[in-house]
Design a protein around this motif. Sequence first.
Motif, PDB file in Angstrom:
ATOM      1  N   LEU A 225       0.757  10.210  16.801  1.00  0.00           N
ATOM      2  CA  LEU A 225       1.571   9.032  16.525  1.00  0.00           C
ATOM      3  C   LEU A 225       2.018   9.056  15.070  1.00  0.00           C
ATOM      4  O   LEU A 225       1.190   9.028  14.157  1.00  0.00           O
ATOM      5  CB  LEU A 225       0.759   7.768  16.814  1.00  0.00           C
ATOM      6  N   ALA A 226       3.338   9.128  14.838  1.00  0.00           N
ATOM      7  CA  ALA A 226       3.861   9.176  13.473  1.00  0.00           C
ATOM      8  C   ALA A 226       4.815   8.019  13.214  1.00  0.00           C
ATOM      9  O   ALA A 226       5.824   7.875  13.912  1.00  0.00           O
ATOM     10  CB  ALA A 226       4.577  10.509  13.234  1.00  0.00           C
ATOM     11  N   ASP A 227       4.499   7.206  12.221  1.00  0.00           N
ATOM     12  CA  ASP A 227       5.352   6.092  11.804  1.00  0.00           C
ATOM     13  C   ASP A 227       4.897   5.675  10.413  1.00  0.00           C
ATOM     14  O   ASP A 227       3.695   5.652  10.138  1.00  0.00           O
ATOM     15  CB  ASP A 227       5.238   4.922  12.784  1.00  0.00           C
ATOM     16  N   ASP A 228       5.832   5.341   9.536  1.00  0.00           N
ATOM     17  CA  ASP A 228       5.449   5.001   8.164  1.00  0.00           C
ATOM     18  C   ASP A 228       4.908   3.589   8.033  1.00  0.00           C
ATOM     19  O   ASP A 228       4.351   3.231   6.997  1.00  0.00           O
ATOM     20  CB  ASP A 228       6.643   5.191   7.222  1.00  0.00           C
ATOM     21  N   GLN A 229       5.015   2.778   9.078  1.00  0.00           N
ATOM     22  CA  GLN A 229       4.521   1.404   9.015  1.00  0.00           C
ATOM     23  C   GLN A 229       3.177   1.295   9.734  1.00  0.00           C
ATOM     24  O   GLN A 229       3.090   1.518  10.946  1.00  0.00           O
ATOM     25  CB  GLN A 229       5.529   0.448   9.643  1.00  0.00           C
ATOM     26  N   ALA A 230       2.144   0.934   8.973  1.00  0.00           N
ATOM     27  CA  ALA A 230       0.797   0.866   9.523  1.00  0.00           C
ATOM     28  C   ALA A 230       0.689  -0.130  10.669  1.00  0.00           C
ATOM     29  O   ALA A 230      -0.009   0.123  11.660  1.00  0.00           O
ATOM     30  CB  ALA A 230      -0.198   0.512   8.416  1.00  0.00           C
ATOM     31  N   LEU A 231       1.382  -1.270  10.552  1.00  0.00           N
ATOM     32  CA  LEU A 231       1.309  -2.272  11.607  1.00  0.00           C
ATOM     33  C   LEU A 231       1.939  -1.761  12.904  1.00  0.00           C
ATOM     34  O   LEU A 231       1.444  -2.052  13.994  1.00  0.00           O
ATOM     35  CB  LEU A 231       2.002  -3.565  11.168  1.00  0.00           C
TER      36      LEU A 231
ATOM     37  N   GLY B 270       6.555  12.718   8.107  1.00  0.00           N
ATOM     38  CA  GLY B 270       6.709  13.990   8.787  1.00  0.00           C
ATOM     39  C   GLY B 270       5.774  15.071   8.294  1.00  0.00           C
ATOM     40  O   GLY B 270       5.239  15.849   9.084  1.00  0.00           O
ATOM     41  N   GLN B 271       5.564  15.136   6.988  1.00  0.00           N
ATOM     42  CA  GLN B 271       4.677  16.167   6.457  1.00  0.00           C
ATOM     43  C   GLN B 271       3.247  15.934   6.887  1.00  0.00           C
ATOM     44  O   GLN B 271       2.514  16.879   7.234  1.00  0.00           O
ATOM     45  CB  GLN B 271       4.759  16.196   4.920  1.00  0.00           C
ATOM     46  N   ASP B 272       2.833  14.694   6.884  1.00  0.00           N
ATOM     47  CA  ASP B 272       1.494  14.323   7.351  1.00  0.00           C
ATOM     48  C   ASP B 272       1.319  14.755   8.809  1.00  0.00           C
ATOM     49  O   ASP B 272       0.268  15.269   9.211  1.00  0.00           O
ATOM     50  CB  ASP B 272       1.326  12.807   7.212  1.00  0.00           C
TER      51      ASP B 272
ATOM     52  N   ARG C  52      13.120   7.559  11.410  1.00  0.00           N
ATOM     53  CA  ARG C  52      13.297   7.255   9.990  1.00  0.00           C
ATOM     54  C   ARG C  52      11.951   7.035   9.314  1.00  0.00           C
ATOM     55  O   ARG C  52      11.268   6.039   9.579  1.00  0.00           O
ATOM     56  CB  ARG C  52      14.180   6.023   9.828  1.00  0.00           C
ATOM     57  N   MET C  53      11.577   7.969   8.441  1.00  0.00           N
ATOM     58  CA  MET C  53      10.362   7.860   7.644  1.00  0.00           C
ATOM     59  C   MET C  53      10.669   8.384   6.251  1.00  0.00           C
ATOM     60  O   MET C  53      11.515   9.270   6.102  1.00  0.00           O
ATOM     61  CB  MET C  53       9.214   8.661   8.275  1.00  0.00           C
TER      62      MET C  53
ATOM     63  N   ILE D 203      13.271  13.829  12.301  1.00  0.00           N
ATOM     64  CA  ILE D 203      14.114  14.951  12.710  1.00  0.00           C
ATOM     65  C   ILE D 203      13.814  16.188  11.883  1.00  0.00           C
ATOM     66  O   ILE D 203      13.731  17.303  12.412  1.00  0.00           O
ATOM     67  CB  ILE D 203      15.602  14.566  12.613  1.00  0.00           C
ATOM     68  N   ALA D 204      13.625  16.019  10.557  1.00  0.00           N
ATOM     69  CA  ALA D 204      13.298  17.160   9.699  1.00  0.00           C
ATOM     70  C   ALA D 204      11.952  17.759  10.091  1.00  0.00           C
ATOM     71  O   ALA D 204      11.786  18.986  10.129  1.00  0.00           O
ATOM     72  CB  ALA D 204      13.283  16.727   8.234  1.00  0.00           C
TER      73      ALA D 204
END
Length: 207
Positions: free
Chosen positions: A5-11, A34-36, A54-55, A61-62
């Motif tokens: 699961l990848a998303d920059d928002q913790a909530l 993305g790097q994480d 979008r992160m 996408i990258a």
Amino acid sequence: MRVALADDQALVRAGLRALLERLGISVAFEAEDGQDLLDALLLQRVDVVLSDIRMPGLDGIAALRELRETGDRTPVLLLTTFDDSDLLLHAREAGAQGFLLKDAAPEDLHEAIVRVAGGETLLAPVSTDPVRARYRFHDEAPPHDTFGEREVAILRLLAGGYSNKEIARSLFLAEGTVKNYVSTILDKLGTRDRTRAVLKAITLRII
């Protein structure tokens, strides 16, 4: 079923994790960019990557593009709000197996994950009609001929960003045979390249 699961928002991640676990899907790990995500995938395998597009830093996408360049074919399901007219195209070309609107119903999320884990390509988010309308190809002239089962299968793989070599491997065909099929598909659709062929095939509901 194990997902990353990848998303920059913790909530958002917390909400998705709770939802997925209620659906019987295990979250192997979370990533905030993305790097994480790429670093964590080196340490543990998953069945599906569920990633925001979008992160900050390396976006979805990258990260997907880098993942595919390493030869990793883990199915990737991208989360999006579809407020960028080029997003669908760029993500597909990078090798995404599917797209899901962020406001999708839980049952749609579950179905999408199961389908991409099983090897399917979701050519549009669950809200099919609105997305098809938004990305409708300008040329809606009917194809010059009907499409066989093998041609439809190749079109779906083209939509997933697969190269001729990868399509040949997936369908147990010679690469030259796939090239001939692609040429025939372009001719039937009256398009000049693979991207336009995929968009027109979606618009005409061939795939």
